[in-house]
Design an enzyme around this catalytic site. Structure first.
Site, PDB file in Angstrom:
ATOM      1  CG  ASN A   8      44.738  40.586  38.925  1.00  0.00           C
ATOM      2  OD1 ASN A   8      44.105  40.696  37.885  1.00  0.00           O
ATOM      3  ND2 ASN A   8      44.913  39.420  39.515  1.00  0.00           N
ATOM      4  NE  ARG A  46      39.800  31.146  36.797  1.00  0.00           N
ATOM      5  CZ  ARG A  46      39.634  31.217  38.117  1.00  0.00           C
ATOM      6  NH1 ARG A  46      39.998  32.284  38.774  1.00  0.00           N
ATOM      7  NH2 ARG A  46      39.099  30.215  38.768  1.00  0.00           N
ATOM      8  NE  ARG A  50      36.674  31.956  35.035  1.00  0.00           N
ATOM      9  CZ  ARG A  50      36.274  31.682  36.277  1.00  0.00           C
ATOM     10  NH1 ARG A  50      36.055  32.652  37.136  1.00  0.00           N
ATOM     11  NH2 ARG A  50      36.082  30.443  36.643  1.00  0.00           N
ATOM     12  CB  THR A 102      41.579  32.965  43.732  1.00  0.00           C
ATOM     13  OG1 THR A 102      42.001  33.268  42.411  1.00  0.00           O
ATOM     14  CG2 THR A 102      42.410  31.843  44.311  1.00  0.00           C
ATOM     15  CG  HIS A 192      41.326  37.599  46.913  1.00  0.00           C
ATOM     16  ND1 HIS A 192      39.988  37.794  47.125  1.00  0.00           N
ATOM     17  CD2 HIS A 192      41.418  36.886  45.776  1.00  0.00           C
ATOM     18  CE1 HIS A 192      39.312  37.208  46.169  1.00  0.00           C
ATOM     19  NE2 HIS A 192      40.138  36.649  45.328  1.00  0.00           N
TER      20      HIS A 192
HETATM   21  N1  PXP Z   1      46.123  37.924  44.607  1.00  0.00           N
HETATM   22  C1  PXP Z   1      45.701  36.737  44.115  1.00  0.00           C
HETATM   23  C2  PXP Z   1      46.574  35.541  44.339  1.00  0.00           C
HETATM   24  C3  PXP Z   1      44.505  36.628  43.382  1.00  0.00           C
HETATM   25  O1  PXP Z   1      44.107  35.435  42.902  1.00  0.00           O
HETATM   26  C4  PXP Z   1      43.751  37.799  43.148  1.00  0.00           C
HETATM   27  C5  PXP Z   1      42.487  37.724  42.330  1.00  0.00           C
HETATM   28  O2  PXP Z   1      42.777  37.346  41.039  1.00  0.00           O
HETATM   29  C6  PXP Z   1      44.230  39.016  43.661  1.00  0.00           C
HETATM   30  C7  PXP Z   1      45.408  39.045  44.419  1.00  0.00           C
HETATM   31  C8  PXP Z   1      43.519  40.303  43.436  1.00  0.00           C
HETATM   32  O3  PXP Z   1      42.305  40.288  44.113  1.00  0.00           O
HETATM   33  P1  PXP Z   1      41.298  41.497  43.898  1.00  0.00           P
HETATM   34  O4  PXP Z   1      40.911  41.481  42.451  1.00  0.00           O
HETATM   35  O5  PXP Z   1      40.183  41.179  44.826  1.00  0.00           O
HETATM   36  O6  PXP Z   1      42.034  42.749  44.258  1.00  0.00           O
END
Ligand code: PXP
Length: 239
Positions: A8, A46, A50, A102, A192
């Site tokens: 990401n 989003r 942002r 999120t 996440h």
């Molecule tokens: N998966 C989803 C659905 C998310 O919303 C996010 C955060 O944008 C992530 C994974 C990645 O999370 P992190 O940045 O904590 O690795």
């Protein structure tokens, strides 16, 4: 079995937007991630724009060579952009304007009609559709019912735990959830709050297809460079 790594890159856009300038360029980050072994690139468009902008999504669609996964909320405007740009997959997430990132999973159970209509729209446009849900059997069953092809299990709660007994209990819950999803024919991803430490027990389970990781990789990249940060994570995903 190697687990796939989706990186990401929202934070690269966050840095650019902090100055409303042209750098750092998310596409450049995506190409470095791909060269370092990322299996896919994830961005979240989003509603408040942002970080990632519409033009970023279109440019990434044209230029990356792995898979583009677009995270989106159930908003008509964003769904229309997804159907136009046609990423390889869409991951439906809950979204609050005030949140830093999120928080929590999407409520699918009890909203089957609304979520199902969006899933159908995205599927018809040719995308795989993932729902970002908590590790809760009723949400997993509802996700299968509404026609999702994938689920992404929210690992944020697990990632915040510190007491070993709580971590163990949550790992067992995540494993049960992945098994439930697989039995229902869903491809099960997770994401996440995952980092270079807490991802390892999840890899060892061998139950997840892909991890989506952003913050930990971009944070490490500040000190090691993005190529090294992605390679280090990639190496950990070989179970
Ligand atoms: N998966 C989803 C659905 C998310 O919303 C996010 C955060 O944008 C992530 C994974 C990645 O999370 P992190 O940045 O904590 O690795």
């Amino acid at each position: 079995m190697a687990v796939l790594l989706g990186v990401n890159i929202d934070h690269v856009a966050t840095l650019r937007q902090a100055r409303r300038t042209y750098e750092p360029e998310p596409l450049q980050a995506a190409l470095v991630c791909e060269q370092a072994g990322a299996d896919g690139i994830t961005v979240h468009l989003r509603e408040d724009r942002r970080h990632i902008q519409d033009a970023d999504v279109r440019l990434l669609r044209q230029r990356i060579h792995t898979r583009l996964n677009l995270e989106l909320a159930l908003r008509d405007e964003i769904l229309a952009i997804a159907c136009d740009v046609k990423p390889d997959s869409a991951c439906v997430v809950p979204e609050n304007r005030q949140e830093v990132t999120t928080e929590g999973g999407l409520a699918v159970a009890g909203r089957e009609k609304e979520v199902g209509a969006a899933v159908e729209k995205l599927r018809k446009a040719g995308m795989f559709v993932s729902l970002f849900i908590n590790p809760d059997p009723k949400e997993i069953e509802a996700s299968a019912k509404v026609g999702a092809t994938h689920i992404e299990i929210h690992t944020g709660h697990y990632a915040n735990l510190r007491k070993p007994a709580e971590v163990e209990a949550d790992l067992a819950l995540l494993a049960r959830s992945a098994e439930t999803g697989r039995k229902l024919g869903l491809v099960v991803n997770a994401g996440h709050g995952l980092n270079y430490h807490n991802v390892q027990p999840l890899v060892a389970m061998g139950l997840f297809e892909e991890f989506n990781i952003g913050h930990a990789i971009i944070s490490r990249a500040v000190f090691t460079g993005l190529d090294r940060a992605v390679r280090d994570m990639r190496a950990l995903l070989l179970a």
